[in-house]
Design a protein around this motif. Structure first.
Motif, PDB file in Angstrom:
ATOM      1  N   ALA A   1       0.839  -1.201   0.000  1.00 18.20           N
ATOM      2  CA  ALA A   1       0.000   0.000   0.000  1.00 18.20           C
ATOM      3  C   ALA A   1       0.876   1.254   0.000  1.00 18.20           C
ATOM      4  CB  ALA A   1      -0.929  -0.007   1.214  1.00 18.20           C
TER       5      ALA A   1
ATOM      6  N   PHE B   1       2.810   1.467  -3.599  1.00 16.92           N
ATOM      7  CA  PHE B   1       2.050   1.880  -4.774  1.00 16.92           C
ATOM      8  C   PHE B   1       1.359   3.225  -4.559  1.00 16.92           C
ATOM      9  CE2 PHE B   1       2.271  -2.722  -5.599  1.00 16.92           C
ATOM     10  CZ  PHE B   1       2.798  -2.668  -6.886  1.00 16.92           C
ATOM     11  N   ALA B   2       0.580   3.307  -3.483  1.00 15.77           N
ATOM     12  CA  ALA B   2      -0.296   4.468  -3.334  1.00 15.77           C
ATOM     13  C   ALA B   2       0.278   5.525  -2.406  1.00 15.77           C
ATOM     14  CB  ALA B   2      -1.659   4.029  -2.814  1.00 15.77           C
ATOM     15  N   GLY B   3       1.300   5.162  -1.638  1.00 14.12           N
ATOM     16  CA  GLY B   3       1.803   6.103  -0.635  1.00 14.12           C
ATOM     17  C   GLY B   3       0.835   6.246   0.525  1.00 14.12           C
TER      18      GLY B   3
END
Lengths: 206, 210, 175
Positions: free
Chosen positions: C25, C28-30
């Motif tokens: 998490a 990928f998304a920060g």
């Protein structure tokens, strides 16, 4: 390299898709490890079931060590990610309110969602409560909560730096603390097992 | 303990030991992504006019913190009343952090034009410092509008413009000591000697034994 | 072999995999894993749907409706959709997909449902005040060594033990 989305290396649609995929994994693991069973969750506080603390600390440690090593190897820049700001007063008070909610309600928001969609009626009531609580909070925010929620502002604080030790050392110490905690809770759980006969154990509905 | 449990524990312990020998994660300040930065650069919300700055100085607004981002030599020659000097290249120094970190001050950056102050603003903003302002047009604009205001040309002077002109005339008197009749700007007030004492923001309440 | 007992994944294995998900998490998304943030986004979406004016005026919801997209179009809401499918998938695999009320045997159904509602209500308030729940505040916060995560840990679990002692009768039958 990482995090990909904040550096625009991932387009927004894929980011949301990955969010959903990660969510699937999250939901699966919550259910598979028994977090949808409210009695298993409550077990942590009475010692008859140590699942919660095992899953929780293992996950936190894996994430912590993994992210720290990846950061040091230059694969992900943690400073670019969502790094929670610390507001110690509301977090402490909010945490105490949540603790009370945990003991009375027997769930937390993530576990209740997994539980509700797999047929746990009490979790559905719980989710209704959460949404009511959030609505109530929003409607009374300006008059009641605003100053409290923004009090105790400390900015982005790293606990190791706050204590004043090296971050790696903190991680190591936390690893030791976690392993000791596992052993203690396992012993506690075993002592319950010895005290109870089989029907009592079935009675716990684990 | 089962074998896989032992394996996971051993892995975590090994990771914990490795972690001891790794360096800390340093810059904790959140860094703003390029997209958001570009968006904010185009928004112009950071600008504050020379009139507004003059008004705040004249009203002795205690929240105003003027920061001259030019070189110390230029700062010594002339600066605004009460301004402190932080050259643009030193703006991210740790010792200056307190000025930008506070919610108390209205920080106004200025240079000769707008660009040096803009650059400083951008560097601050990229490290998530919010609420800083740039004096539009810098000291050149300051001279043009406050120290030496020109009467708007023609008879078509709208009420608003007249009001602005009168304000500027008043400001001119305040800052230069010019008599209202003697139109042109007199010699500007000399720069304050030495660095004005700026009260550092009080340290925020920290938790527990912090 | 006790047939009444549910089968679960080994807790350490589940925790380890969950930790890898947290890393994913962040990578990928920060973002960290979270739950209460998604609930909040849904609640704000509802308020915005009923009265956009109110959502603009309320200083808690205003930043969320000004984001340039629907308040429910967030990473956390999509993640929660995933949670729903993941949980159903697992429950189907383990054969746990049925309507039940989880409770201690000596508590009546009605009482349990009321308690769950009240507990949820407290969580609703607590998460918004404390900026997150066990996943977003504590788990994800701990994964990046944030002080807030550890404060949350101490508050939720530390005080949890105190409250658990007071409310023992809700979960453990007196002998």
């Amino acid at each position: 390299m990482g995090p990909l989305y904040p550096q625009e290396l991932l387009n927004p649609e894929y980011n949301l898709l990955i969010g959903a995929l990660i969510g699937i994994g999250f939901g699966f693991l919550l259910e598979a490890s028994g977090f949808t069973n409210t009695r298993k969750l409550a077990g942590i506080f009475y010692g008859y079931d140590a699942t919660v603390i095992k899953v929780f600390f293992t996950a936190a440690l894996t994430g912590l060590i993994g992210l720290f090593i990846l950061h040091n190897m230059g694969w992900i820049d943690i400073t670019l990610t969502f790094y929670p700001k610390t507001f110690w007063i509301p977090t402490l008070i909010g945490g105490i309110i949540m603790a009370l909610g945990f003991v009375i309600g027997g769930f937390c928001p993530g576990t209740s969602l997994s539980a509700a969609v797999t047929g746990k009626v009490d979790a559905m009531a719980f989710i209704g409560g959460v949404l009511l609580g959030i609505f109530g909070f929003i409607f009374t925010y300006d008059g009641l909560w605003q100053s409290l929620r923004t009090s105790g502002k400390m900015g982005k604080v790293n606990i190791a730096q706050w204590i004043g030790i090296k971050e790696g050392l903190f991680i190591f110490l936390f690893t030791i603390i976690a392993i000791v905690t596992f052993v203690v809770f396992q012993k506690w759980q075993d002592s319950w097992k010895r005290k109870m006969d089989d029907s009592d154990i079935d009675d716990l509905g684990l | 303990m089962k074998r896989r449990e032992f394996l996971i524990m051993a892995l975590l312990l090994l990771g914990g030991i490795i972690a001891i020998f790794m360096s800390d994660i340093k810059p904790l300040k959140h860094i703003i992504g390029p997209k958001q930065l570009l968006h904010e650069v185009n928004k112009k919300g950071r600008y504050i006019s020379t009139d507004e700055v003059a008004k705040m100085i004249m009203e002795k607004d205690p929240t105003l913190l003027l920061i001259d981002v030019r070189s110390p030599e230029e700062y010594k020659k002339y600066t605004l009343d009460g301004a402190i000097n932080i050259p643009a290249e030193k703006i991210m120094d740790d010792s200056n952090k307190d000025y930008f970190d506070s919610d108390v001050y209205t920080v106004v950056l200025f240079s000769n034009g707008s660009s040096l102050a803009d650059q400083s603003w951008l560097r601050l903003r990229s490290y998530d410092y919010k609420g800083n302002k740039v004096m539009k047009g810098g000291l050149n604009e300051w001279y043009r509008t406050i120290l030496n205001p020109q009467k708007p040309a023609g008879d078509a002077m709208s009420g608003k413009m007249e009001k602005q002109f009168l304000f500027r005339k008043g400001a001119q008197v305040y800052f230069t000591g010019a008599t209202p009749v003697a139109g042109g700007a007199k010699k500007a007030k000399p720069a304050p000697t030495g660095k004005p004492i700026v009260k550092r923001k009080k340290k925020e309440v920290t938790g527990g034994c912090g | 072999m006790n047939t009444q007992k549910n089968k679960y994944m080994n807790p350490y294995v589940a925790g380890f995999l969950l930790g890898l998900l947290i890393i994913a998490a962040y990578f990928f998304a920060g973002e960290g894993l979270g739950s209460s943030g998604g609930y909040r986004d849904v609640a704000i979406g509802v308020i915005n749907g009923v009265s956009p004016e109110y959502a603009q005026a309320n200083s808690y919801t205003a930043p969320h409706v000004a984001a340039g997209h629907a308040p429910t179009h967030t990473w956390l809401v999509y993640e929660l959709f995933g949670v729903i499918f993941g949980a159903i998938l697992s429950a189907a695999l383990y054969g746990r997909l049925k309507f039940v009320i989880g409770k201690a045997p000596h508590i009546t159904n009605k009482k349990r449902l009321y308690l769950a509602l009240i507990g949820g209500l407290l969580w609703g308030i607590g998460t918004q005040l404390g900026r997150g729940c066990t996943s977003g505040l504590v788990l994800s916060g701990m994964a990046v060594n944030s002080l807030s995560g550890y404060i949350g840990l101490v508050a939720i679990f530390g005080f949890g033990f105190i409250f658990a002692f007071i409310f023992k009768s809700l979960w453990i039958k007196k002998n």
